[in-house]
Every structure is written in structure tokens, then in C-alpha cells.
Enzyme design. Sequence first.
Site, PDB file in Angstrom:
ATOM      1  N   ARG A  11       2.603  78.672  53.958  1.00 24.22           N
ATOM      2  CA  ARG A  11       3.807  79.144  53.837  1.00 24.22           C
ATOM      3  C   ARG A  11       5.361  78.612  55.083  1.00 24.22           C
ATOM      4  O   ARG A  11       6.638  78.519  54.510  1.00 24.22           O
ATOM      5  CB  ARG A  11       4.796  80.392  53.884  1.00 24.22           C
ATOM      6  CG  ARG A  11       3.258  81.102  53.086  1.00 24.22           C
ATOM      7  CD  ARG A  11       3.391  82.968  53.536  1.00 24.22           C
ATOM      8  NE  ARG A  11       4.482  83.070  53.234  1.00 24.22           N
ATOM      9  CZ  ARG A  11       4.707  83.810  52.131  1.00 24.22           C
ATOM     10  NH1 ARG A  11       3.461  83.942  51.052  1.00 24.22           N
ATOM     11  NH2 ARG A  11       6.046  84.098  52.069  1.00 24.22           N
ATOM     12  N   HIS A  50      14.143  52.321  26.845  1.00 24.09           N
ATOM     13  CA  HIS A  50      15.279  52.780  27.196  1.00 24.09           C
ATOM     14  C   HIS A  50      15.748  52.719  28.740  1.00 24.09           C
ATOM     15  O   HIS A  50      17.065  53.662  28.194  1.00 24.09           O
ATOM     16  CB  HIS A  50      15.846  53.822  26.251  1.00 24.09           C
ATOM     17  CG  HIS A  50      15.138  54.173  25.060  1.00 24.09           C
ATOM     18  ND1 HIS A  50      15.708  52.882  24.194  1.00 24.09           N
ATOM     19  CD2 HIS A  50      13.956  54.180  24.535  1.00 24.09           C
ATOM     20  CE1 HIS A  50      15.490  52.947  22.464  1.00 24.09           C
ATOM     21  NE2 HIS A  50      14.144  53.979  22.943  1.00 24.09           N
ATOM     22  N   CYS A  57       8.489  80.753  54.621  1.00 19.59           N
ATOM     23  CA  CYS A  57       8.557  81.581  56.126  1.00 19.59           C
ATOM     24  C   CYS A  57       6.764  81.680  56.512  1.00 19.59           C
ATOM     25  O   CYS A  57       7.305  83.183  54.923  1.00 19.59           O
ATOM     26  CB  CYS A  57       9.535  81.466  56.765  1.00 19.59           C
ATOM     27  SG  CYS A  57      10.972  80.445  57.145  1.00 19.59           S
ATOM     28  N   GLU A  98       3.804  63.770  46.165  1.00 24.17           N
ATOM     29  CA  GLU A  98       4.212  64.841  47.562  1.00 24.17           C
ATOM     30  C   GLU A  98       2.800  64.876  48.044  1.00 24.17           C
ATOM     31  O   GLU A  98       3.013  65.264  48.920  1.00 24.17           O
ATOM     32  CB  GLU A  98       3.975  66.302  46.912  1.00 24.17           C
ATOM     33  CG  GLU A  98       2.570  67.303  46.016  1.00 24.17           C
ATOM     34  CD  GLU A  98       2.748  68.878  45.253  1.00 24.17           C
ATOM     35  OE1 GLU A  98       3.064  69.887  45.910  1.00 24.17           O
ATOM     36  OE2 GLU A  98       2.006  68.800  44.114  1.00 24.17           O
ATOM     37  N   ASN A 105      12.261  86.021  56.637  1.00 23.74           N
ATOM     38  CA  ASN A 105      11.573  85.150  55.562  1.00 23.74           C
ATOM     39  C   ASN A 105      13.009  85.268  54.684  1.00 23.74           C
ATOM     40  O   ASN A 105      13.100  86.706  53.873  1.00 23.74           O
ATOM     41  CB  ASN A 105      10.461  85.344  55.058  1.00 23.74           C
ATOM     42  CG  ASN A 105      10.158  84.984  53.441  1.00 23.74           C
ATOM     43  OD1 ASN A 105      10.869  83.953  53.419  1.00 23.74           O
ATOM     44  ND2 ASN A 105       8.830  84.308  53.290  1.00 23.74           N
ATOM     45  N   GLY A 106      13.504  84.318  53.898  1.00 23.00           N
ATOM     46  CA  GLY A 106      15.034  84.623  53.492  1.00 23.00           C
ATOM     47  C   GLY A 106      15.824  84.411  52.952  1.00 23.00           C
ATOM     48  O   GLY A 106      15.615  82.928  54.343  1.00 23.00           O
ATOM     49  N   LYS A 159       4.173  76.791  50.022  1.00 17.83           N
ATOM     50  CA  LYS A 159       3.314  76.989  49.248  1.00 17.83           C
ATOM     51  C   LYS A 159       3.668  77.828  48.749  1.00 17.83           C
ATOM     52  O   LYS A 159       3.871  78.451  47.536  1.00 17.83           O
ATOM     53  CB  LYS A 159       1.811  77.524  49.522  1.00 17.83           C
ATOM     54  CG  LYS A 159       0.969  78.379  48.681  1.00 17.83           C
ATOM     55  CD  LYS A 159       0.523  76.521  48.105  1.00 17.83           C
ATOM     56  CE  LYS A 159      -0.863  77.041  46.822  1.00 17.83           C
ATOM     57  NZ  LYS A 159      -1.447  76.232  45.553  1.00 17.83           N
ATOM     58  N   GLU A 183       4.070  65.932  35.483  1.00 19.59           N
ATOM     59  CA  GLU A 183       2.874  66.470  36.250  1.00 19.59           C
ATOM     60  C   GLU A 183       2.041  65.697  36.993  1.00 19.59           C
ATOM     61  O   GLU A 183       2.508  65.485  38.391  1.00 19.59           O
ATOM     62  CB  GLU A 183       2.079  67.910  36.093  1.00 19.59           C
ATOM     63  CG  GLU A 183       0.894  68.561  36.288  1.00 19.59           C
ATOM     64  CD  GLU A 183       1.671  68.825  37.612  1.00 19.59           C
ATOM     65  OE1 GLU A 183       2.902  68.654  37.653  1.00 19.59           O
ATOM     66  OE2 GLU A 183       0.674  69.294  38.820  1.00 19.59           O
ATOM     67  N   TRP A 232      10.050  77.046  57.768  1.00 17.29           N
ATOM     68  CA  TRP A 232      10.253  76.407  56.789  1.00 17.29           C
ATOM     69  C   TRP A 232      12.121  76.815  56.746  1.00 17.29           C
ATOM     70  O   TRP A 232      12.786  77.506  55.912  1.00 17.29           O
ATOM     71  CB  TRP A 232       9.581  76.569  55.415  1.00 17.29           C
ATOM     72  CG  TRP A 232       9.614  75.820  53.969  1.00 17.29           C
ATOM     73  CD1 TRP A 232       9.418  74.525  53.773  1.00 17.29           C
ATOM     74  CD2 TRP A 232      11.179  75.984  53.609  1.00 17.29           C
ATOM     75  NE1 TRP A 232       9.986  73.476  52.944  1.00 17.29           N
ATOM     76  CE2 TRP A 232      10.817  73.738  52.782  1.00 17.29           C
ATOM     77  CE3 TRP A 232      12.583  76.597  52.866  1.00 17.29           C
ATOM     78  CZ2 TRP A 232      11.861  73.882  51.528  1.00 17.29           C
ATOM     79  CZ3 TRP A 232      13.024  75.377  52.354  1.00 17.29           C
ATOM     80  CH2 TRP A 232      13.056  74.235  51.411  1.00 17.29           C
ATOM     81  N   LYS A 270       2.226  65.226  41.353  1.00 17.21           N
ATOM     82  CA  LYS A 270       2.140  65.416  42.542  1.00 17.21           C
ATOM     83  C   LYS A 270       1.099  63.898  43.709  1.00 17.21           C
ATOM     84  O   LYS A 270       1.078  64.134  44.635  1.00 17.21           O
ATOM     85  CB  LYS A 270       0.319  65.655  41.165  1.00 17.21           C
ATOM     86  CG  LYS A 270      -0.941  66.347  41.476  1.00 17.21           C
ATOM     87  CD  LYS A 270      -0.663  67.501  41.267  1.00 17.21           C
ATOM     88  CE  LYS A 270       0.270  68.233  42.005  1.00 17.21           C
ATOM     89  NZ  LYS A 270       0.464  69.689  41.296  1.00 17.21           N
TER      90      LYS A 270
HETATM   91  C1  F6R Z   1       3.324  71.813  43.719  1.00 17.76           C
HETATM   92  C2  F6R Z   1       3.928  73.270  43.480  1.00 17.76           C
HETATM   93  C3  F6R Z   1       4.786  73.601  43.578  1.00 17.76           C
HETATM   94  C4  F6R Z   1       5.083  74.539  42.084  1.00 17.76           C
HETATM   95  C5  F6R Z   1       5.884  75.501  42.597  1.00 17.76           C
HETATM   96  C6  F6R Z   1       5.933  77.226  41.888  1.00 17.76           C
HETATM   97  O1  F6R Z   1       1.624  71.209  43.466  1.00 17.76           O
HETATM   98  O2  F6R Z   1       2.314  73.939  43.754  1.00 17.76           O
HETATM   99  O3  F6R Z   1       5.238  73.033  42.527  1.00 17.76           O
HETATM  100  O4  F6R Z   1       4.221  74.889  41.347  1.00 17.76           O
HETATM  101  O5  F6R Z   1       6.248  75.708  43.952  1.00 17.76           O
HETATM  102  O6  F6R Z   1       5.075  77.883  42.321  1.00 17.76           O
HETATM  103  P1  F6R Z   1       4.324  78.593  41.875  1.00 17.76           P
HETATM  104  O7  F6R Z   1       3.676  78.495  40.897  1.00 17.76           O
HETATM  105  O8  F6R Z   1       3.741  79.292  43.023  1.00 17.76           O
HETATM  106  O9  F6R Z   1       5.242  79.215  41.170  1.00 17.76           O
END
Ligand code: F6R
Length: 591
Positions: A28, A491, A2, A475, A97-98, A586, A468, A71, A472
Site C-alpha cells: 500500500r 500524425h 499507506c 510501471e 491514511n488519507g 496498490k 494498457e 506512501w 504495464k
Molecule cells: C496498474 C494498476 C493501477 C490500478 C489503478 C486502479 O497495473 O494496477 O493502474 O489499475 O490504480 O486500481 P483499482 O483497480 O484498485 O481501482
Amino acid sequence: MCGIIGYWNQEKDACPIIIESLKKLEYRGYDSFGFAIVLNNKLSVERKTGKVSSTEYQNFPGVIGIGHTRWATHGKITENNAHPHRDCFMKIAVVHNGIIENYQEIKNQLSKKGHNFLSETDTEVIPHLIEENIRNGLDFKEAVMDVCPLLQGRNSFIALSSDQEMIAFRNGSPLILGVKKNNKIPEIFIASDIQGFLDETRDVIYLDDNQIAIIKENLEFYDINTKKRIEKRLIRLDIDLKEAEKGSYPHFMLKEIMEQKKALRRAINQDDKNLMHLAREINEAKGIFFIGCGTAAKVCHIAEYIFSKIANKHVNFVQASEFENYNHFLIPETLVIAISQSGETADVLESLEIAKKRKSKIISITNTKQSSLDKISDYTFFINAGIEKAVASTKATTSQLIVVLLLAYACAGRLEEGKRILIDLIGKVNDMLNPRYELHIKKLAEKIYQEENIFIIGRGINYPLSLESAIKIMEVSYIHAQGFAGGELKHGPIALIKKDSPVIVLMSNDESKKEIISNAIEVKSRGAYVIGVSPENNPIFDYWIKTPNVEAETSPIVNLIPIQLLAYYLGILKGCDVDYPRSLAKSVTVK
Ligand code: F6R
């Protein structure tokens, strides 16, 4: 999660300014938005589902207002659940926010007293609590100050009264004030991120936890615990505005992938004395935990391999959301190393609050100065990646890896050599990020974008990298992707491999080469389309993406970059909103 914004001035219409801020804060959360503007002792409110940048809304006159981009946590994505929320008399509007962990209890009590709730949100209890206090004779400031300690969890909000008084409270989620003084009467912004007002001013005041800012005729700050007035410092930020713009790129994600050339150079530029000092602390610590969430957690996981390879040191990696299962191991001699781009991820911060209570030392690796993570840490390494706007992390991830590598080299007493290795690697990244390389990856995306599943396998340091890579791809393109340790495939998961299933094989120049090729042969025998990401070609690969030949321990950086590009092009071909994937945000400031 948010984005919230407050704007106060005495001459300019607030509405367009709030809308611009919401567009900047959209990363956000972007499932709905809303704002409240006050004029002539009346609050006008607009709330809409969808993104503010692509939805129609009505404008209201008035120079003071608040806004929110949501959000969803509590309550579906509807106009009714969008913020601002109001009290029974529509005299108080709140953006929040929260998560208010005890909201149900508060809501029940208020309902018994006759308060009428119109949404399913936790937020709505705030204006009603303020209203209740005012009914009991408190003024707006006293009423808000009394409400703040009642809210359990990490909560920040801005409350606006129809009497043109605005109060912002921070506890857990960031709130920053921007002050613009072109004439005697300043313009004041309050946002969950500096990006909410960076176009307007770089003079900021960081609100700390349990502090409120009151804007009426003047700007005043109070500590909620002591209820006493406090002084706050105005800081001038040194930030390049271009970083927050796409420039000639179609998307932030592509811009940020390409920016790795420069970002990695900045990440390497750390203070040697501090690196050596903290390396000594790491070497002397009794128990080292790397913690983070999502992509940052994968960097922590890779750190396990990096420290093992470079410094012959065992470090533990734990996802921050699972850290409570380990925190009883924390003693004052333990070191917790937290990695977070935003520095505001709730699970990370809560873990660190426990570490702090147990007197363990905290080192953090973050992109965000003055973030909550920076504040709670004994020492912070800034990766200096520049603003990362796309929800999917790219340049911050590889920059975090650079700092982890520097620390590992320092622990091994090889800092100078390590820096040379990394400078050489950055040169190779520079060469790699060229249009021909991009086109080669795009062609692969064209071949596989209609697949339902993508598998990624790796051994050793490429195993956490496969995880990882899967994040990527998933998402950004919404294609189901899963990473596996090469040896684990047979397995169970190999049952999913059928004709033309894309399997990406991550390979480095290390001792696991032969074995990962054997795993590739196993999936190829079952009809898989094998994509090699490696410094050398192999006849088993149906498609090969060449990566620079670098030391195995630094290879996650060069192996990840083509996957970031692949995820980007898969997303584009699938017609996805690559910078703002659905349901994501984000900065994840709720648990
Ligand atoms: C994926 C991504 C998220 C962040 C996660 C932690 O591409 O960006 O998985 O890595 O939400 O965010 P931070 O690094 O801000 O703690």
C-alpha cells in the site's frame, strides 16, 4: 495508499506482530515506516525511511501499539515525515491514511495557540487537535470524537494514548478489525486491509464511514454523527491463506500472471439471473458510463469496444479522475458501471458519491468484498480473482474483462453462447501459459530491455489494449512505453521512430488486420524493430509472439497476457523491484 495497523492484547509483545503486519501491508506504500508502542504510560516511537522488510529498526517492549507504512503525499520521504506523529507532550501517537484537505488552515490555527509542529505532513494536525481538546477538559474518547468531523477529505486514522487507549476512525479509507479469541482476553487488530492480520485471524468487523472503534478494557463502537454507541457484526472470512503467499514463485507478479488459468474460470462463474437482470437494466438505461482508474480505466475503455462489437451498444468510458466533467449528465435513468480491483480507489468512490446523489444506478465490478465500492453499489459483480498483491494488476485485469464480456453477451441475448466462447478461450490461455512460451518472451525482453522507448500500436479493440500494455511496461520496468492507435502514429509520434526502436504491433483476427500491417510497414520503413503479437505471423515482424486464434472481442485477454510477461521480464532484467515499483501503491485511496 499507506498501510495502517493497530494491535492490542494483554500478554504478547506488540512490536514483532506490528512489523509482520507492516510487511503484509507494504504493497500500500513503502517509502518509509514507523510504529509506536505503549508501556508504563510512555510511548516509544521508531520511524525509518525505506521498506520495513529491508531496513533495520529497534524493538520496544509493550503489548499495545500502532504502525504505518507510508506512501508520501504531504511532505518528502524523511524520518520526520514518517508516521506515527505525536502531540506536543508525546502522549498521543497517530497513524493516518488519507489527505486532510483543510490541514493548512487547522495547522495555522493550532500554531497560533502555541502547538509545535515537527513535520511537513497533514497528519500531524490530528494528535495536536486531540491534545487541544484534552487541554480543554475532554477525555481521550471525547477528544477524538470531536476531531473526526473537523477533518475534510477521505481520512482514516488510529490514535493511541499513553494511557493505553486506542481509537480507530474511518471515513473514506478502509479500516477492518480482526478479533482473535484463543482465550478469554482477545487479541485485536485494526488494519487498512485484512492482509494486515490474515495470518492471525479471519474473524473480522468492518468499520463503516463515520464510525469509531475504541479499544481499552473492551471493544466498543460509536457513530460519529450521533455520538451513540452501536453494535457491529463479527464476520468469519472464507479466504485461502496460500493466496497471499508467493509459494515457489520468485515474485507475486509472475505468480499472478500464471494464476490467470484459474482466476478466469472463477470470473466466469457469475449468477446468470443477475447477469440477465443487469443486462436488461443496461439495455434500458439512458446513458451508460464505465469508470475506473489506471489499468481498470483501460478495461473500461476496452468495454466501449466490447459493447459496440457484441451488443451494438454505445457505452461511454471516462477515467474516474475526469468524471466530474461529465457528471452533470447523470439522471436517475443513467447507469454507472465502476471497475476497480481494490474497490477503494478515491477517484472512483468520489465519482460514485455524485452518481448516488443524482440517483443514478451503480453497478460495480471488483475483487474486494465489503470494499467501499461494494457498499456504495446497487449491485456488485465480484471477479473472484483471489488476492492480487503485486502492484501491477494482471489477473484482476483479465478477470474484469471476462465480466465485461459476460455483460455484453447478456445484453446481446447471447449469454450462453458467450460463456461457451469464454470457456474455450480459457482453455487456450491454459495452453499458452507454458514454460516454452515464457522463455520465448524472456528472449524478447533480453533483446529490448536496454531501449529507452517502446511503442505499442493497435487498431480497434487493440487500441485501448495498447494503452494498457504501455502502463504495464512502464510501471514494472521504468522503460518509457506509449500506446497509440495504429492510424494516429503518422500524425506526429512517428517522428520518434528510428533505427531499432521497438514497436509492438497488437493484432487480432478482425477487419483491422490489413491496416495495422500497413502501419507496421510504415514504422519498419523508418528502421523500427517490429514485434508482432498476433494469431498469425507476418513477414514484416522481426519477432513474433503467437497468440491463440480467438474472437476479436475476446482477444484483449490473450493479447495482454504476453505483454504482462514481457513487462515482468523487462523489469527483472532492469533489476527493478517488480512487485513494488517505485512511487506506486496498490490501493490509491487519495485523489
Ligand atoms: C496498474 C494498476 C493501477 C490500478 C489503478 C486502479 O497495473 O494496477 O493502474 O489499475 O490504480 O486500481 P483499482 O483497480 O484498485 O481501482
